[in-house]
Scaffold this active site. Structure first.
Site, PDB file in Angstrom:
ATOM      1  N   CYS A 199       7.139 -47.737 -93.333  1.00  0.00           N
ATOM      2  CA  CYS A 199       7.948 -46.877 -92.501  1.00  0.00           C
ATOM      3  C   CYS A 199       9.428 -47.058 -93.061  1.00  0.00           C
ATOM      4  O   CYS A 199      10.418 -46.183 -92.613  1.00  0.00           O
ATOM      5  CB  CYS A 199       7.825 -47.427 -91.237  1.00  0.00           C
ATOM      6  SG  CYS A 199       6.293 -47.267 -90.546  1.00  0.00           S
ATOM      7  N   HIS A 224      13.634 -45.447 -86.985  1.00  0.00           N
ATOM      8  CA  HIS A 224      12.238 -45.153 -87.250  1.00  0.00           C
ATOM      9  C   HIS A 224      11.522 -44.915 -85.688  1.00  0.00           C
ATOM     10  O   HIS A 224      11.679 -45.850 -84.934  1.00  0.00           O
ATOM     11  CB  HIS A 224      11.676 -46.299 -88.040  1.00  0.00           C
ATOM     12  CG  HIS A 224       9.863 -46.355 -88.100  1.00  0.00           C
ATOM     13  ND1 HIS A 224       9.351 -44.744 -88.318  1.00  0.00           N
ATOM     14  CD2 HIS A 224       9.147 -46.710 -87.648  1.00  0.00           C
ATOM     15  CE1 HIS A 224       8.105 -45.053 -88.187  1.00  0.00           C
ATOM     16  NE2 HIS A 224       7.716 -46.444 -87.786  1.00  0.00           N
ATOM     17  N   ASN A 227       4.332 -41.387 -84.642  1.00  0.00           N
ATOM     18  CA  ASN A 227       4.995 -42.228 -85.554  1.00  0.00           C
ATOM     19  C   ASN A 227       4.268 -41.684 -87.059  1.00  0.00           C
ATOM     20  O   ASN A 227       3.085 -41.788 -87.377  1.00  0.00           O
ATOM     21  CB  ASN A 227       4.534 -43.949 -85.592  1.00  0.00           C
ATOM     22  CG  ASN A 227       4.783 -44.840 -86.508  1.00  0.00           C
ATOM     23  OD1 ASN A 227       5.203 -44.229 -87.583  1.00  0.00           O
ATOM     24  ND2 ASN A 227       4.280 -45.996 -86.403  1.00  0.00           N
TER      25      ASN A 227
HETATM   26  O1  UT7 Z   1       5.329 -48.026 -87.652  1.00  0.00           O
HETATM   27  C1  UT7 Z   1       5.459 -49.529 -87.967  1.00  0.00           C
HETATM   28  C2  UT7 Z   1       5.782 -50.275 -86.631  1.00  0.00           C
HETATM   29  N1  UT7 Z   1       4.816 -50.315 -85.814  1.00  0.00           N
HETATM   30  C3  UT7 Z   1       5.174 -50.591 -84.457  1.00  0.00           C
HETATM   31  O2  UT7 Z   1       6.400 -51.115 -84.429  1.00  0.00           O
HETATM   32  C4  UT7 Z   1       4.291 -50.520 -83.295  1.00  0.00           C
HETATM   33  C5  UT7 Z   1       4.649 -51.664 -82.623  1.00  0.00           C
HETATM   34  N2  UT7 Z   1       3.581 -51.850 -81.439  1.00  0.00           N
HETATM   35  C6  UT7 Z   1       3.707 -51.253 -80.345  1.00  0.00           C
HETATM   36  O3  UT7 Z   1       4.159 -50.167 -80.517  1.00  0.00           O
HETATM   37  C7  UT7 Z   1       2.823 -51.325 -79.184  1.00  0.00           C
HETATM   38  O4  UT7 Z   1       2.258 -52.982 -79.401  1.00  0.00           O
HETATM   39  C8  UT7 Z   1       1.657 -50.553 -78.931  1.00  0.00           C
HETATM   40  C9  UT7 Z   1       1.919 -49.354 -78.320  1.00  0.00           C
HETATM   41  C10 UT7 Z   1       0.390 -50.673 -80.184  1.00  0.00           C
HETATM   42  C11 UT7 Z   1       0.495 -51.244 -77.708  1.00  0.00           C
HETATM   43  O5  UT7 Z   1       1.234 -51.413 -76.545  1.00  0.00           O
HETATM   44  P1  UT7 Z   1       1.343 -52.622 -75.890  1.00  0.00           P
HETATM   45  O6  UT7 Z   1       1.878 -52.805 -74.666  1.00  0.00           O
HETATM   46  O7  UT7 Z   1       1.622 -54.039 -76.882  1.00  0.00           O
HETATM   47  O8  UT7 Z   1      -0.110 -53.084 -75.422  1.00  0.00           O
HETATM   48  P2  UT7 Z   1      -1.439 -53.956 -75.723  1.00  0.00           P
HETATM   49  O9  UT7 Z   1      -1.844 -53.838 -77.415  1.00  0.00           O
HETATM   50  O10 UT7 Z   1      -0.780 -55.384 -75.361  1.00  0.00           O
HETATM   51  O11 UT7 Z   1      -2.389 -53.706 -74.809  1.00  0.00           O
HETATM   52  C12 UT7 Z   1      -2.435 -53.569 -73.613  1.00  0.00           C
HETATM   53  C13 UT7 Z   1      -3.843 -53.238 -72.806  1.00  0.00           C
HETATM   54  C14 UT7 Z   1      -4.952 -53.878 -73.492  1.00  0.00           C
HETATM   55  O12 UT7 Z   1      -5.947 -53.892 -72.342  1.00  0.00           O
HETATM   56  P3  UT7 Z   1      -6.245 -55.216 -71.782  1.00  0.00           P
HETATM   57  O13 UT7 Z   1      -6.504 -56.101 -72.993  1.00  0.00           O
HETATM   58  O14 UT7 Z   1      -4.915 -55.608 -71.091  1.00  0.00           O
HETATM   59  O15 UT7 Z   1      -7.298 -55.108 -70.806  1.00  0.00           O
HETATM   60  C15 UT7 Z   1      -5.331 -52.865 -74.686  1.00  0.00           C
HETATM   61  O16 UT7 Z   1      -6.902 -53.081 -74.773  1.00  0.00           O
HETATM   62  O17 UT7 Z   1      -3.996 -51.674 -73.227  1.00  0.00           O
HETATM   63  C16 UT7 Z   1      -5.110 -51.431 -73.841  1.00  0.00           C
HETATM   64  N3  UT7 Z   1      -4.841 -50.373 -74.913  1.00  0.00           N
HETATM   65  C17 UT7 Z   1      -5.098 -49.107 -74.342  1.00  0.00           C
HETATM   66  N4  UT7 Z   1      -5.460 -48.423 -73.119  1.00  0.00           N
HETATM   67  C18 UT7 Z   1      -5.485 -47.282 -73.119  1.00  0.00           C
HETATM   68  C19 UT7 Z   1      -4.527 -50.517 -76.091  1.00  0.00           C
HETATM   69  N5  UT7 Z   1      -4.393 -49.061 -76.560  1.00  0.00           N
HETATM   70  C20 UT7 Z   1      -4.809 -48.252 -75.504  1.00  0.00           C
HETATM   71  C21 UT7 Z   1      -4.843 -47.060 -75.404  1.00  0.00           C
HETATM   72  N6  UT7 Z   1      -5.069 -46.299 -74.250  1.00  0.00           N
HETATM   73  N7  UT7 Z   1      -4.588 -46.034 -76.268  1.00  0.00           N
END
Ligand code: UT7
Length: 327
Positions: free
Chosen positions: A114, A254, A284
Site C-alpha cells: 500500500c 492510504h 482498499n
Molecule cells: O492496507 C493495508 C493496511 N490494512 C489495514 O490497515 C487494515 C487494518 N485493519 C482493519 O481495518 C480492521 O482490523 C478490520 C476492518 C480488518 C477488522 O475490524 P475490527 O474492528 O478489527 O474487527 P475484528 O477483526 O476484531 O472482528 C470483530 C468481529 C469478530 O467476531 P467475534 O470474534 O467478535 O465474534 C469477527 O469474526 O467481527 C467479525 N467479523 C465480521 N463480521 C461481519 C470480521 N469480519 C466480518 C465481516 N462481517 N466482514
C-alpha cells in the site's frame, strides 16, 4: 535553487463493475451495517474477466499523460507499484510501456504494497533531482479481487481494484516534492501476506488448501501498527518541512479503513474538508489508493497552485512512508 520534481498530470482508471456491501451479504456471513461501521466502505470496483492490472494501469497512464500534455515517447522511466501484477514476468511497467508506446522509457515494478505510490514518487524525485529534464510516469495499480478469498469475510469485504498515475517533471521553482520518508519492518510480515504463488512454496494442493494464494491478514494487529506508524511518519514529514497543521491544504492518507483515517485526522487536528476520502466508493485498493484519490482531488478542483499537500501510507511487509509537496 536545486531542481524539484513536480506532478504535471494525474490520471486514474476504475473497473465499471460495482460490488456493493449488499452483494457481499449474498457471498459471506456479513452485513452492510458491519462493513460500513467497521470500515466506512459502501462499495468497491471489481475488474471484469479479461480486464487486467496492466489494462487499468495503461488507462490511468494515458489519462495522466493527456492532462500533462506529454507524449509517451517523452517518458524516460515508468514505475509501477503493485502487488498484483498480471504475471511474474514481464513486469506491469513493461506491458504499460508496450501499450502506450513509450519505447524510450526504462521500466520498473516495485513491490511495496500500500505504500508503493509514495515509494514510487520518492524514486522519481531522486532521478529528477539528478536530472531536471527527465519525465517519469509513476503508477499504482491493483487487481486485488483476484488475490482475495471470497469465502473469507475478514478480508473479502475490504479490497477493490483500480489504478492511478502521475506524470512527474523537473522545475527550478520553489514547489514540488519537498520531503519523503520511507520505512519498513520485515519482522512483522506474517501479519499481512500472500504466502503462496511465489517461489518459496510449491503451488500444490497443500498450498491451495491453506488458502495461501490469497491475502491473509490479522486485521486487529495490522490496525494497531498502522495507526502508530502513520502518526509517526506524518509528524516526521511535518517536522522535516517545518509545517504545523494549519499549513496543510490537502492530505492523502492510504484508504484502508475509515477509522484509521479518522484517527489520523484527529491526531493532526485537521478539519474534515482537508483529508481526502473516497474509501466509501472503492474500498482498499492498496498501491492504487493514493493516486486514485490524488486524481479525483485534482480533477475535482481541490488542488491549487502552491497548495501544501501531505501523503502517507501503511501496508503489508510492513511498509510505510510519507511525502510532503507544494502543488
Ligand atoms: O492496507 C493495508 C493496511 N490494512 C489495514 O490497515 C487494515 C487494518 N485493519 C482493519 O481495518 C480492521 O482490523 C478490520 C476492518 C480488518 C477488522 O475490524 P475490527 O474492528 O478489527 O474487527 P475484528 O477483526 O476484531 O472482528 C470483530 C468481529 C469478530 O467476531 P467475534 O470474534 O467478535 O465474534 C469477527 O469474526 O467481527 C467479525 N467479523 C465480521 N463480521 C461481519 C470480521 N469480519 C466480518 C465481516 N462481517 N466482514
Amino acid at each position: 535553487m536545486r531542481s524539484r520534481a513536480v506532478i504535471i498530470g494525474t490520471g486514474s482508471a476504475l473497473p465499471s463493475r460495482v460490488m456493493t456491501n449488499r452483494d457481499l451479504e449474498a457471498l459471506v456471513d456479513t452485513s452492510d451495517e458491519w462493513i460500513r461501521t467497521r470500515t466506512g466502505i459502501l462499495e468497491r470496483r471489481i475488474a471484469s474477466e479479461g480486464e487486467n492490472n496492466s489494462d487499468l494501469a495503461t488507462r490511468a497512464a494515458l489519462n495522466a499523460l493527456e492532462m500533462a500534455g506529454v507524449k509517451p515517447d517523452e517518458i524516460d522511466l515508468i514505475i509501477v507499484a503493485t502487488l498484483t501484477p498480471d504475471m511474474p514476468m514481464p513486469s506491469v511497467a513493461c506491458l504499460v510501456q508496450k501499450n502506450i508506446g513509450a519505447f524510450r522509457a526504462g521500466v520498473l515494478d516495485i513491490s511495496v504494497t500500500c505504500s508503493g505510490f509514495i515509494y514510487g514518487l520518492s524514486i522519481a524525485d531522486k532521478f529528477i533531482q539528478a536530472d531536471r529534464k527527465l519525465k517519469i510516469l509513476v503508477i499504482g495499480s491493483e487487481v486485488l479481487s483476484r488475490r482475495v478469498n471470497w469465502q473469507d469475510r475478514t478480508t473479502c469485504v475490504l479490497f477493490g481494484d483500480g489504478a492511478g498515475a502521475a506524470v512527474l517533471a523537473g522545475t527550478r521553482e520553489d514547489r514540488g516534492i519537498l520531503s519523503t520518508h520511507l520505512h519498513g519492518d520485515g519482522r512483522l510480515w506474517e501479519l499481512l501476506a500472500i504466502r503462496g504463488l511465489g517461489t518459496a512454496v510449491p503451488a500444490d494442493e497443500e498450498m491451495l488448501s491453506r488458502g495461501w494464494q490469497y491475502i491473509q491478514m490479522q486485521g486487529k494487529d495490522v490496525f494497531k501498527h498502522a495507526v502508530k506508524a502513520l502518526e509517526a511518519v506524518t509528524w516526521e514529514a511535518m517536522d522535516a518541512v517545518g509545517w504545523k497543521t494549519d499549513a496543510l491544504d490537502m492530505v492523502f492518507c492510504h484508504q484502508a479503513n475509515m477509522r484509521i483515517l479518522d484517527f489520523v485526522r484527529e491526531r493532526l487536528g485537521l478539519s474534515e474538508d482537508k483529508l481526502f476520502i473516497n474509501i466509501h466508493k472503492y474500498g482498499n485498493t492498496s498501491a492504487a489508493s493514493i493516486p486514485i484519490a490524488l486524481d479525483e482531488a485534482n480533477r475535482g478542483g481541490r488542488l491549487f497552485a502552491g497548495a501544501n499537500v501531505l501523503m502517507m501510507a501503511f501496508g503489508g511487509g510492513f511498509t510505510w512512508g510519507s511525502l510532503a509537496m507544494r502543488w
